[in-house]
Design a protein around this motif. Structure first.
Motif, PDB file in Angstrom:
ATOM      1  N   GLN A 114     -25.611  21.247  12.280  1.00 18.32           N
ATOM      2  CA  GLN A 114     -24.372  21.849  11.791  1.00 18.32           C
ATOM      3  C   GLN A 114     -24.092  21.576  10.309  1.00 18.32           C
ATOM      4  O   GLN A 114     -23.533  22.417   9.624  1.00 18.32           O
ATOM      5  N   SER A 115     -24.510  20.433   9.827  1.00 17.87           N
ATOM      6  CA  SER A 115     -24.235  20.138   8.419  1.00 17.87           C
ATOM      7  C   SER A 115     -24.987  21.088   7.489  1.00 17.87           C
ATOM      8  O   SER A 115     -24.702  21.164   6.308  1.00 17.87           O
ATOM      9  N   LEU A 116     -25.948  21.794   8.060  1.00 19.41           N
ATOM     10  CA  LEU A 116     -26.687  22.776   7.268  1.00 19.41           C
ATOM     11  C   LEU A 116     -26.085  24.179   7.402  1.00 19.41           C
ATOM     12  O   LEU A 116     -26.610  25.143   6.854  1.00 19.41           O
ATOM     13  N   ARG A 117     -24.993  24.255   8.117  1.00 21.50           N
ATOM     14  CA  ARG A 117     -24.390  25.565   8.392  1.00 21.50           C
ATOM     15  C   ARG A 117     -22.955  25.661   7.872  1.00 21.50           C
ATOM     16  O   ARG A 117     -22.196  26.529   8.295  1.00 21.50           O
ATOM     17  N   LEU A 118     -22.596  24.802   6.948  1.00 22.09           N
ATOM     18  CA  LEU A 118     -21.202  24.777   6.514  1.00 22.09           C
ATOM     19  C   LEU A 118     -20.747  26.118   5.935  1.00 22.09           C
ATOM     20  O   LEU A 118     -19.613  26.543   6.158  1.00 22.09           O
ATOM     21  N   ASN A 119     -21.633  26.802   5.208  1.00 22.04           N
ATOM     22  CA  ASN A 119     -21.236  28.083   4.623  1.00 22.04           C
ATOM     23  C   ASN A 119     -20.876  29.118   5.686  1.00 22.04           C
ATOM     24  O   ASN A 119     -19.983  29.939   5.479  1.00 22.04           O
ATOM     25  N   ILE A 120     -21.570  29.031   6.796  1.00 20.10           N
ATOM     26  CA  ILE A 120     -21.239  29.927   7.904  1.00 20.10           C
ATOM     27  C   ILE A 120     -19.823  29.641   8.393  1.00 20.10           C
ATOM     28  O   ILE A 120     -19.023  30.558   8.614  1.00 20.10           O
ATOM     29  N   PHE A 121     -19.513  28.347   8.526  1.00 16.14           N
ATOM     30  CA  PHE A 121     -18.173  27.976   9.003  1.00 16.14           C
ATOM     31  C   PHE A 121     -17.111  28.422   8.003  1.00 16.14           C
ATOM     32  O   PHE A 121     -16.040  28.873   8.388  1.00 16.14           O
ATOM     33  N   TYR A 122     -17.417  28.300   6.717  1.00 13.80           N
ATOM     34  CA  TYR A 122     -16.456  28.731   5.703  1.00 13.80           C
ATOM     35  C   TYR A 122     -16.166  30.234   5.846  1.00 13.80           C
ATOM     36  O   TYR A 122     -15.025  30.671   5.739  1.00 13.80           O
ATOM     37  N   GLU A 123     -17.212  31.002   6.082  1.00 12.09           N
ATOM     38  CA  GLU A 123     -17.027  32.451   6.187  1.00 12.09           C
ATOM     39  C   GLU A 123     -16.128  32.821   7.356  1.00 12.09           C
ATOM     40  O   GLU A 123     -15.237  33.653   7.236  1.00 12.09           O
ATOM     41  N   ILE A 124     -16.377  32.175   8.496  1.00 12.72           N
ATOM     42  CA  ILE A 124     -15.542  32.459   9.664  1.00 12.72           C
ATOM     43  C   ILE A 124     -14.106  32.022   9.401  1.00 12.72           C
ATOM     44  O   ILE A 124     -13.145  32.717   9.762  1.00 12.72           O
ATOM     45  N   ALA A 125     -13.962  30.891   8.730  1.00 16.98           N
ATOM     46  CA  ALA A 125     -12.607  30.405   8.423  1.00 16.98           C
ATOM     47  C   ALA A 125     -11.877  31.449   7.589  1.00 16.98           C
ATOM     48  O   ALA A 125     -10.696  31.747   7.840  1.00 16.98           O
ATOM     49  N   LYS A 126     -12.557  32.026   6.618  1.00 15.82           N
ATOM     50  CA  LYS A 126     -11.927  33.038   5.768  1.00 15.82           C
ATOM     51  C   LYS A 126     -11.510  34.253   6.592  1.00 15.82           C
ATOM     52  O   LYS A 126     -10.424  34.809   6.392  1.00 15.82           O
ATOM     53  N   GLU A 127     -12.374  34.635   7.520  1.00 17.64           N
ATOM     54  CA  GLU A 127     -12.012  35.766   8.383  1.00 17.64           C
ATOM     55  C   GLU A 127     -10.742  35.456   9.159  1.00 17.64           C
ATOM     56  O   GLU A 127      -9.861  36.306   9.330  1.00 17.64           O
ATOM     57  N   MET A 128     -10.682  34.238   9.642  1.00 13.30           N
ATOM     58  CA  MET A 128      -9.502  33.877  10.432  1.00 13.30           C
ATOM     59  C   MET A 128      -8.252  33.841   9.576  1.00 13.30           C
ATOM     60  O   MET A 128      -7.158  34.189  10.034  1.00 13.30           O
ATOM     61  N   ILE A 129      -8.417  33.404   8.342  1.00 13.13           N
ATOM     62  CA  ILE A 129      -7.266  33.400   7.435  1.00 13.13           C
ATOM     63  C   ILE A 129      -6.792  34.831   7.191  1.00 13.13           C
ATOM     64  O   ILE A 129      -5.600  35.131   7.263  1.00 13.13           O
TER      65      ILE A 129
END
Length: 507
Positions: A114-129
RNA sequence: GCCGCGGUAGUAUAGUCCGGUCCAGUAUGCGGGCCUCUCGAGCCCGUGACCCGGGUUCAAAUCCCGGCCGCGGCACCA
């Protein structure tokens, strides 16, 4: 027979046993998974690499793997290392966990970190925002207080645009640790306060707390529930098998699925698994290891309930698998009894472990007999063609267990019958029939000039019960990790060859 | 404290959803016997449990209610 041939022999035997066992455990099928379709099941095992795994973690690992196999699906290994601060991952743990899984026979089809996937998490977070499902909260403890009283934090109704701007600031290192978090909008009146607008991202000062894989590259880290939901969805997980400590997390995660309009996987929560008499707790193991350096042999100490500890103790992976499948997916807690695990293991060990003689409380005595006798002793009772020969002549010295000596009259296994008189072992007769007629006890023995000293350590809670005994010199034919049975003593595993040290796996 | 979930022999598990086939099956442990040049393995026999109390029903391990006990959760941990 050469060592190579012996190995082959054992392998072929071991395979047969494997097949037999498989037939048996196939009788005991796991209950079907809900909503499972052949070829479409995807499961995952998601450990935090902050320590090695123990038998309790082996449950989700084995069950996830077995169910994937049962439905012809796939199983994913995912390292959940998104907290560089309070549950700091250990660099070595990634490999140690991979190794333990491999040893358990759990073969993941895919692996993610998961620590190699942080950018993916950021993108989803932006969608949710953008969808208005998440907001940046800068009010710290005040928000916590408000939420615990069922009231909204000040920034809860900020526009998606404002939140996006704030989120970018969080990403851009504008705020310090603790100054801002991203919250998921849930329900500020939810009966369970921890569900109320739970935190999805927080800032971690990774220059002070570097991550073992990505160092200080990121300061904005997703929390467990955010990362899990996103990855379970993105990786196509259909069935999540996890402990009941996650029941509440499942409820939290539901908000993400709803917001993103994703389908939720099926969840199965099972109870805690304990192994009677063993320490399993990561923190406790770490504590006693650091408090008593030198008293423990590592995270794989055979007194620990870690997978590596059980392995080092001589437990077979098939035994662990068998008891885990037996326990199954019940929600109730299970305390595995050591006797039970030992019994399962003993049955698997019995056909593959060579028999040798080891005297745990040795007393040296001299034999008195008319002529030399050759004992041809099978290495395994079911395989008489594999044997060693021990020649005993008049005047030779032999080690016998102090308790056996009290019998006064006995049969030395495969050799002859003797009487202990005047400090000497006097030959009485040779045939085993005579011993049977007289109902003599058959005891084990070691020829002194053909012997080695060996330390056998029996794990007992946090202690070792040590036996400084004498073993047949024949043991030099075996390597580290060889599993043997010492006649009338128990099953052991060689942990060290020079000096000879072994662990008593079980009686 | 609040929320949620469980309770079948010493241990683990089957049965509980869809009440009768369950005076509760299996494994392990324990006791006894057979076999065996091990106090191991194997074979045979035996031992031992539905948490408690009410209710529904012709019938309850199974459904309902209460109690007791146990576990999990209530983090800017996973």
């Amino acid at each position: 027979m050469s060592l190579e041939e012996q190995k082959k022999e054992i392998e072929s035997l071991g395979l047969k046993i494997e097949e037999k066992k498989k037939a048996k455990s196939e009788e005991k099928l796991l209950p079907p998974l809900p909503n499972a379709e052949i070829g479409k099941v995807v499961t995952r095992f998601a450990p935090n690499p902050d320590f090695v795994i123990h038998i309790g973690n082996a449950r989700p690992a084995i069950l996830s793997y077995e169910y994937a196999k049962m439905y012809n699906g796939k199983m994913i290994l995912r390292f959940e290392d998104t907290d560089p601060r309070t549950k700091t991952p250990i660099k070595e743990a990634y490999d140690l966990i991979r190794e333990d899984l491999k040893w358990l026979g759990v073969k993941p089809d895919e692996e993610y970190i998961q620590s190699l996937r942080l950018n993916i998490f950021y993108e989803i977070a932006k969608e949710m925002i953008k969808k208005g499902c998440a907001y940046v909260d800068k009010s710290g403890d005040e928000s916590k207080k408000l939420l615990s009283n069922g009231m909204a934090p000040p920034n809860r109704n900020s526009s998606p645009e404002e939140n996006m701007e704030e989120f970018e600031k969080m990403l851009g290192n504008y705020y310090k640790e603790g100054e801002a978090v991203l919250r998921i909008k849930t329900d500020v009146n939810h009966p369970n306060p921890s569900i109320r607008d739970w935190i999805a991202f927080r800032l971690i000062d990774t220059s002070a707390h570097p991550h073992p894989i990505v160092g200080d590259k990121y300061v904005l880290w997703p929390t467990y529930n955010f990362a899990v939901s996103v990855d379970d969805h993105l990786l196509g997980i259909t069935h999540v098998l996890r402990g009941k400590e996650h029941e509440l997390n499942t409820m939290k995660q539901e908000y993400i699925y709803k917001c993103m309009n994703w389908n939720m996987p099926n969840y199965i929560h099972f109870g805690r698994l304990k192994l009677e008499g063993f320490i399993m707790s990561k923190s406790y193991i770490r504590k006693i290891m650091s408090e008593n350096p030198g008293n423990f042999l590592g995270y794989d100490d055979p007194r620990f309930g870690t997978i590596s500890g059980l392995r080092r103790r001589g437990i077979l992976p098939e035994s662990i698998k068998e008891v885990i499948l037996e326990v199954g997916i019940k929600i109730g807690d299970a305390k595995l009894s050591w006797t039970n695990l030992a019994s399962v293991n003993r049955k698997k060990l019995d056909p593959i472990a060579d028999r040798l003689m080891f005297v745990s409380k040795p007393v040296k005595v001299t034999v008195e007999q008319p002529s030399c006798i050759e004992a041809k002793i099978p290495l395994h009772p079911d395989k008489p063609e594999r044997y060693r020969i021990i020649k005993v002549c008049n005047g030779d010295e032999i080690f016998i267990d102090e308790n056996d000596l009290k019998l006064k009259k006995f049969r030395l296994m495969e050799l002859a019958n003797y009487e202990y008189k005047d400090g000497m072992l006097k030959f009485v007769s040779k045939g085993v029939q005579d011993a049977r007629k007289e109902k003599l006890q058959i005891i084990h023995w070691v020829l002194a000039k053909d012997s080695k000293q060996m330390l056998i350590r029996e794990p007992e809670g946090l202690q070792f019960k040590d036996y400084n005994g004498i073993v047949e010199n024949y043991i030099t034919n075996y390597n580290k990790n060889a599993r043997l049975q010492f006649l009338r003593f128990g099953f052991i595993i060689i942990d060290n060859v020079n000096p000879l040290i072994g662990f008593l796996t079980h009686r």
